[in-house]
Design an enzyme around this catalytic site. Structure first.
Site, mmCIF file in Angstrom:
data_model
loop_
_atom_site.group_PDB
_atom_site.id
_atom_site.type_symbol
_atom_site.label_atom_id
_atom_site.label_comp_id
_atom_site.label_asym_id
_atom_site.label_seq_id
_atom_site.Cartn_x
_atom_site.Cartn_y
_atom_site.Cartn_z
ATOM 1 N N ASP A 1 0.774 -1.224 -0.444
ATOM 2 C CA ASP A 1 -0.108 0.234 -0.067
ATOM 3 C C ASP A 1 0.731 1.376 -0.082
ATOM 4 O OD1 ASP A 1 -2.589 -1.693 -0.225
ATOM 5 O OD2 ASP A 1 -1.969 -1.621 2.281
ATOM 6 N N ASP B 1 0.802 5.348 0.528
ATOM 7 C CA ASP B 1 -0.205 6.715 0.921
ATOM 8 C C ASP B 1 0.500 7.664 0.486
ATOM 9 O OD1 ASP B 1 -2.282 4.720 2.222
ATOM 10 O OD2 ASP B 1 -1.112 4.996 4.011
ATOM 11 N N ASP C 1 0.805 9.076 13.999
ATOM 12 C CA ASP C 1 0.562 7.993 15.032
ATOM 13 C C ASP C 1 2.426 7.129 15.688
ATOM 14 O OD1 ASP C 1 1.394 6.338 13.398
ATOM 15 O OD2 ASP C 1 -0.146 4.610 13.757
#
Length: 490
Positions: free
Chosen positions: A50, A52, A142
């Site tokens: 993935d 982002d 995070d």
């Protein structure tokens, strides 16, 4: 910051579609960077699945640039840009300090729109406050290892919080005050555990210290979201290490309806560890792991303990016991309690109960009597897989494994034949549709030429062409990918 000549990042592994998205955003005058797990995995020498993108364009501005874009989410509005089987996730720079913007309705400040809502526990139930720079955005991410940005144009790696150092040290460290960040989003507790298990990293002392005191906050997370998070924890190839991390952190019983007494027993832990290792092996072999099988394994000990307890009580007070009703009642009781933590789809709930009921048929003293009934269930093979796992720890079941194994092999062979037959049939139908589409296309082109007087363009109502098989398949694929990104697929 690391310049391009200071690192050996394998940029050839970056998705071409992600690069395409970034280039288009930059051409439109926006900033755009690769960030998150894709950059992290590249730095670790892995092949990311993935990618982002972080940008200062708002979700609405991104959507206007891409006709294959979908805005999803209420809590955090993000954009999925869909290229067949490749989904590029685009997020707008986060901004503001959530502790200072505890409002229930959108407000305007300094020319920026903030939409932040925090509940009484400090949990962000909505956070669409947009920033103007990656410095602001990095502060709201995070963990340090997920806050490393890659500028694909210059090749520079931008790191505001020491993520590059933590990667070299194998450390999971949260950005900001741990308690505040956990209260904002308790799922960060599970993400810390997941990254620790997946990467083999240790969790920093300050990050781990507040996990225990904040663990109960997980109960305030929606069960539907918790279901998705549990699937990420256990169905992506590192279930065994995840189990070890969660039990060490005291989180396993926060996620599953299993009593601490059972979990602390050596037999139960060994059974779960062995089952999770088998799950990881299936993932490594590119075999599908199903949620209903995962839950059937994890909750089995709780279910069977309740079964024996209630059966023994009934034997003292009742002349006859309806075992079928007893099994259904206890299966429902265990699964409903689990549903309050992780909201499984109804189909999965039914499948869990069926796998458990079939265990009693598989271990029957007279298995010959139940061959037709047992093998007739579509869940027979999955039930037998669970039965074999149980037999690893219960020698009394091994003779039954030997009895049922030939039936299992036969069912598996039959299923493979059906699969090949269905594939051949679908391929034949697709080829026939394609031939038919070409014929119809040729006829329609001929009709259009005739009606237009040769090759002249008709400015009136031109005939509509039927969608050919290739276009239809592409459209369906895009729709399915979008449904998957929205968690609408069963």
């Amino acid at each position: 910051m690391l310049h391009a000549d200071q690192h050996q990042l394998p940029t050839e592994k970056i998705s071409k579609n992600a690069i395409k998205v970034i280039k288009r955003l930059k051409q439109a005058g926006f900033e755009a960077y690769l960030v998150g797990g894709g950059v992290r995995d590249l730095l670790l020498g892995k092949s990311p699945k993935d990618f982002d993108v972080s940008t200062n364009a708002t979700p609405e501005q991104v959507r206007r640039l891409f006709n294959n874009a979908r805005i999803i989410g209420r809590r955090f509005r993000i954009v999925h840009i869909i290229y067949a089987n490749d989904i590029i996730e685009v997020t707008t720079f986060r901004g503001g300090n959530s502790n200072q913007l505890k409002v229930a309705t959108p407000i305007q400040r300094d020319g920026k729109r903030y939409e932040v809502q925090v509940n009484q526990e400090g949990m962000l139930v909505r956070d669409n406050s947009y920033g103007t720079s990656i410095e602001e955005d990095a502060q709201r991410r995070d963990f340090t290892i997920n806050a490393i940005y890659l500028d694909i144009q210059s090749g520079d790696l931008i790191d505001f919080h020491g993520g590059l150092y933590d990667l070299t040290q194998g450390v999971i460290d949260i950005i900001g005050d741990p308690e505040t960040r956990y209260r904002e989003d308790p799922v960060r507790i599970l993400r810390a555990a997941r990254f620790s298990a997946k990467l083999g990293f240790k969790i920093s002392k300050r990050t781990v210290q507040m996990i225990g005191p904040c663990a109960k906050l997980l109960h305030s997370v929606s069960p539907a979201r918790m279901y998705d998070e549990v699937n990420k924890l256990f169905l992506t190839g590192h279930a065994e290490s995840t189990f070890k991390v969660l039990t060490a952190l005291g989180l396993f019983t926060e996620l599953f309806n299993i009593s601490p007494m059972l979990l602390n027993s050596s037999i139960c832990r060994s059974f779960l560890s062995h089952a999770f290792a088998s799950t990881d092996q299936r993932f490594a072999e590119n075999k599908c792991n199903k949620p209903h099988f995962l839950y059937a394994i994890i909750l089995w000990n709780e279910f069977i303990w309740n079964f024996y307890m209630m059966r023994d009580d009934l034997m003292l007070s009742a002349n006859n016991i309806d075992y079928k009703d007893l099994i259904s009642y206890l299966a429902s009781k265990v699964v409903i309690k689990q549903y309050q933590i992780t909201a499984m789809p109804e189909q999965i709930i039914s499948s869990i109960a069926l796998l458990w009921r079939l265990q009693f048929l598989l271990e029957s003293k007279n298995p010959e009597k139940y061959v037709k009934e047992t093998t007739g269930y579509h869940a027979f093979r999955a039930a037998f897989d669970l039965f074999k796992l149980r037999a690893e720890f219960d020698p009394n079941l091994r003779s039954r494994v030997e009895f049922w194994q030939p039936y299992y092999d036969q069912c598996k062979a039959d299923a493979e034949r059906r699969r090949l037959s269905d594939n051949n049939r679908r391929n034949g139908e697709r080829r026939e549709r394609e031939r038919g589409g070409r014929r119809r296309g040729g006829e329609q082109r001929s009709e259009r030429r005739n009606s237009n007087g040769g090759n002249r363009r008709d400015n009136g109502n031109a005939p509509r062409f039927e969608e050919n098989a290739s276009d239809r398949q592409n459209r369906i694929s895009k729709a399915r990918n979008w449904r998957k990104s929205m968690n609408l697929e069963p």
